[in-house]
Design a protein around this motif. Sequence first.
Motif, PDB file in Angstrom:
ATOM      1  N   UNK A 144      -6.008 -18.003  -0.487  1.00  0.00           N
ATOM      2  CA  UNK A 144      -4.556 -17.864  -0.505  1.00  0.00           C
ATOM      3  C   UNK A 144      -4.165 -16.394  -0.421  1.00  0.00           C
ATOM      4  N   UNK A 145      -3.074 -16.145   0.265  1.00  0.00           N
ATOM      5  CA  UNK A 145      -2.474 -14.810   0.400  1.00  0.00           C
ATOM      6  C   UNK A 145      -3.446 -13.855   1.108  1.00  0.00           C
ATOM      7  N   UNK A 162      -7.605 -10.614   0.331  1.00  0.00           N
ATOM      8  CA  UNK A 162      -6.476 -11.281  -0.335  1.00  0.00           C
ATOM      9  C   UNK A 162      -5.639 -10.211  -1.018  1.00  0.00           C
ATOM     10  N   UNK A 163      -4.334 -10.304  -0.815  1.00  0.00           N
ATOM     11  CA  UNK A 163      -3.454  -9.285  -1.379  1.00  0.00           C
ATOM     12  C   UNK A 163      -3.074  -9.647  -2.812  1.00  0.00           C
ATOM     13  N   UNK A 164      -3.663  -8.956  -3.760  1.00  0.00           N
ATOM     14  CA  UNK A 164      -3.316  -9.194  -5.162  1.00  0.00           C
ATOM     15  C   UNK A 164      -2.112  -8.326  -5.520  1.00  0.00           C
ATOM     16  N   UNK A 165      -1.636  -8.436  -6.742  1.00  0.00           N
ATOM     17  CA  UNK A 165      -0.496  -7.639  -7.153  1.00  0.00           C
ATOM     18  C   UNK A 165      -0.917  -6.189  -7.397  1.00  0.00           C
ATOM     19  N   UNK A 166       0.060  -5.303  -7.335  1.00  0.00           N
ATOM     20  CA  UNK A 166      -0.169  -3.913  -7.733  1.00  0.00           C
ATOM     21  C   UNK A 166      -0.990  -3.093  -6.767  1.00  0.00           C
ATOM     22  N   UNK A 167      -0.980  -3.446  -5.496  1.00  0.00           N
ATOM     23  CA  UNK A 167      -1.684  -2.637  -4.510  1.00  0.00           C
ATOM     24  C   UNK A 167      -3.200  -2.783  -4.567  1.00  0.00           C
ATOM     25  N   UNK A 168      -3.688  -3.929  -4.989  1.00  0.00           N
ATOM     26  CA  UNK A 168      -5.135  -4.192  -5.023  1.00  0.00           C
ATOM     27  C   UNK A 168      -5.453  -5.321  -4.044  1.00  0.00           C
ATOM     28  N   UNK A 169      -6.487  -5.116  -3.257  1.00  0.00           N
ATOM     29  CA  UNK A 169      -6.938  -6.175  -2.359  1.00  0.00           C
ATOM     30  C   UNK A 169      -8.305  -6.674  -2.811  1.00  0.00           C
ATOM     31  N   UNK A 170      -8.486  -7.970  -2.683  1.00  0.00           N
ATOM     32  CA  UNK A 170      -9.779  -8.583  -3.000  1.00  0.00           C
ATOM     33  C   UNK A 170     -10.454  -8.939  -1.682  1.00  0.00           C
ATOM     34  N   UNK A 171     -11.741  -8.670  -1.573  1.00  0.00           N
ATOM     35  CA  UNK A 171     -12.506  -9.053  -0.389  1.00  0.00           C
ATOM     36  C   UNK A 171     -13.247 -10.362  -0.708  1.00  0.00           C
ATOM     37  N   UNK A 183      -0.408 -14.015   4.734  1.00  0.00           N
ATOM     38  CA  UNK A 183       0.648 -13.156   4.197  1.00  0.00           C
ATOM     39  C   UNK A 183       1.283 -12.351   5.333  1.00  0.00           C
ATOM     40  N   UNK A 184       2.565 -12.048   5.174  1.00  0.00           N
ATOM     41  CA  UNK A 184       3.230 -11.204   6.170  1.00  0.00           C
ATOM     42  C   UNK A 184       2.527  -9.844   6.219  1.00  0.00           C
ATOM     43  N   UNK A 185       2.598  -9.192   7.352  1.00  0.00           N
ATOM     44  CA  UNK A 185       1.984  -7.871   7.483  1.00  0.00           C
ATOM     45  C   UNK A 185       0.539  -7.906   7.925  1.00  0.00           C
TER      46      UNK A 185
ATOM     47  N   UNK B 239       5.489  -4.172   6.451  1.00  0.00           N
ATOM     48  CA  UNK B 239       4.960  -5.251   7.306  1.00  0.00           C
ATOM     49  C   UNK B 239       5.182  -4.940   8.786  1.00  0.00           C
ATOM     50  N   UNK B 251       5.961  -5.897  -6.164  1.00  0.00           N
ATOM     51  CA  UNK B 251       4.875  -6.624  -6.822  1.00  0.00           C
ATOM     52  C   UNK B 251       3.517  -6.340  -6.179  1.00  0.00           C
TER      53      UNK B 251
END
Lengths: 263, 323
Positions: A144-145, A162-171, A183-185, B239, B251
């Motif tokens: 998701x996301x 995956x785009x998590x909150x607070x400017x953190x991405x999960x691989x 997700x948009x973008x 975006x 967020x």
Amino acid sequence: MKVLVAVAEVADVEDEFEIDGLAIDEQYLNYDLNEWDDYAVEAGVQLQEAGDDVEVVSVTIGPERADETIRMALAKGVDRAVRVWDENLEATEYLDSETKADVLAAVVEDEQPDLVLAGVQSDDTAFGATGVSLAEEVGFEWAAVVNDLEYEPGSDIASVHRELEGGVEEFTDVELPAVLTIQTGINEPRYASLRGIRQAQSKEIAPKTLDELGLESDVTDSAVSLTELYEPETESDATLFEGSPDEEADQLAELLRDEGVEA
Amino acid sequence: MSDILAVAEHRRGDLRDVSFELVTAGRDLADAAGGDLHVAVIGGDVDGFAEELNREGVDTIHTISEGEEFNHDVYTQIVEALFDELAPELLLLPNTVNGLDYAPAVANSLSLPLVTDAIDVEYGDELAVTREMYGSKVETVVEVDADRVALTIRPGEWPPAEATGDAEISQFDVSIDESAVRSTVTGFQEVGGGDVDITDADVLVSVGRGIEEEENIALVEALADTLGATLSSSRPIVDNGWLPKNRQVGQSGKVVTPDVYIAIGISGAVQHVAGMKGADTIVAINTDASAPIYDLADYGVVDDLFDVVPALIEAFGGEPPAL
């Protein structure tokens, strides 16, 4: 391989509107492709362009009116489309994510895609749940996301961010078949070319009913029902500057100087 | 028994704020339903997390040692097993990126009706959930006619539980079916960086969708330059690739706390507000007087930004760019 892209036609509400019972009066609604789904379509079309034998099929739950929106996806490169609608869906006041997932699951059973792409959420109801519900329903893996997708058509694994909150991405590595909610973008959705718009006119939009998908009419039964819809009370206690734009700007400039903002 | 089961969220060693908000919401619902509040914490330092989660109103904390970080295949199995064990009336999860990565799967697997992104909940004969639609332009109430329900709550809508409690702490063992774990988290990355840190700025000029075209960004850049401010933006601008990710407030972007935040052409979607509501003074310039940004703004100009911003640049002695 086959990529199924779930797209929704959603209503955008004008700034000023009136409510009629449990809905917004039709005259204040403008219908368009769900913003998140536009990015999902682009992700699907990019996969089609990256592989030799990749078919991209879109699926929509929506009335005949939605064909206009679906044509835009076809004009951007989707190969063909399925649109699910019948009198049971028409009569359903509140289409919850469980029902949507059940309907989409039947299309997945029909089409047997390797990858399903869907927007993270829809602009109107914003449940954000259909994609993951669908994955569970059909026994696919999911993520998701997703705001970055690395996938070679034919591979068994998709690598996503995956785009998590607070400017953190999960691989995350995801085994296929899978549902990814986009997700948009993640990309830059293309505009439909004139040639694409012309070609879209001859592409198939296959209408399907619940019966044709092997679903019982009670698939639309839901424990969730809409009981109120209203404009939220404004909590604004903002001081509004008034006058011509120049006068407003002067008042705002005075305020900003009082706040310590200096040119 | 009409118990509530809430599942805490943590990331990279820290419980997230929403975990304590779940305790507040869960306790309210447990009181209304006449049951106990169970809180589960899965993975990471579960004993340390359990100590932190021991807040007033929690009856039992279930610790499940399984991995360090969130993996939805693991969470799904554990929450389903715990739900089967406790048979609560309500499963309460956070409406976060990770919450939405497993709540729908759990709800579907357990055949629970799911309502997401609750901003208020009332528990009477039926569960009545308040949520927003159409980009916060309307609120709705949905009622759920079922014995058991799954619900996700929007972060920031309930106060976090703070007082220390006396919960029972119980270890819950689950045998994970590894063949059902078909996704692997391979790492994390902070995004952004770049040469500008918008979290350091005293004055932010922030631009949103109302700017319409990429070339119009020059107008707000000129205002930021004139005021000696830093330029930031809401999500659609990033975006579209008009500004880099490190400029995004919200967020999924940066949380900022400037002295002055000037929101230009920003409607104030909840995801954006989450990043800027801590600003001391908030000024909005937006043609739509009913835009949610005005619920938060201290000052506002309800007018066309393309008229107001050039005039504001001139009022500070600058020269607006020709668009």
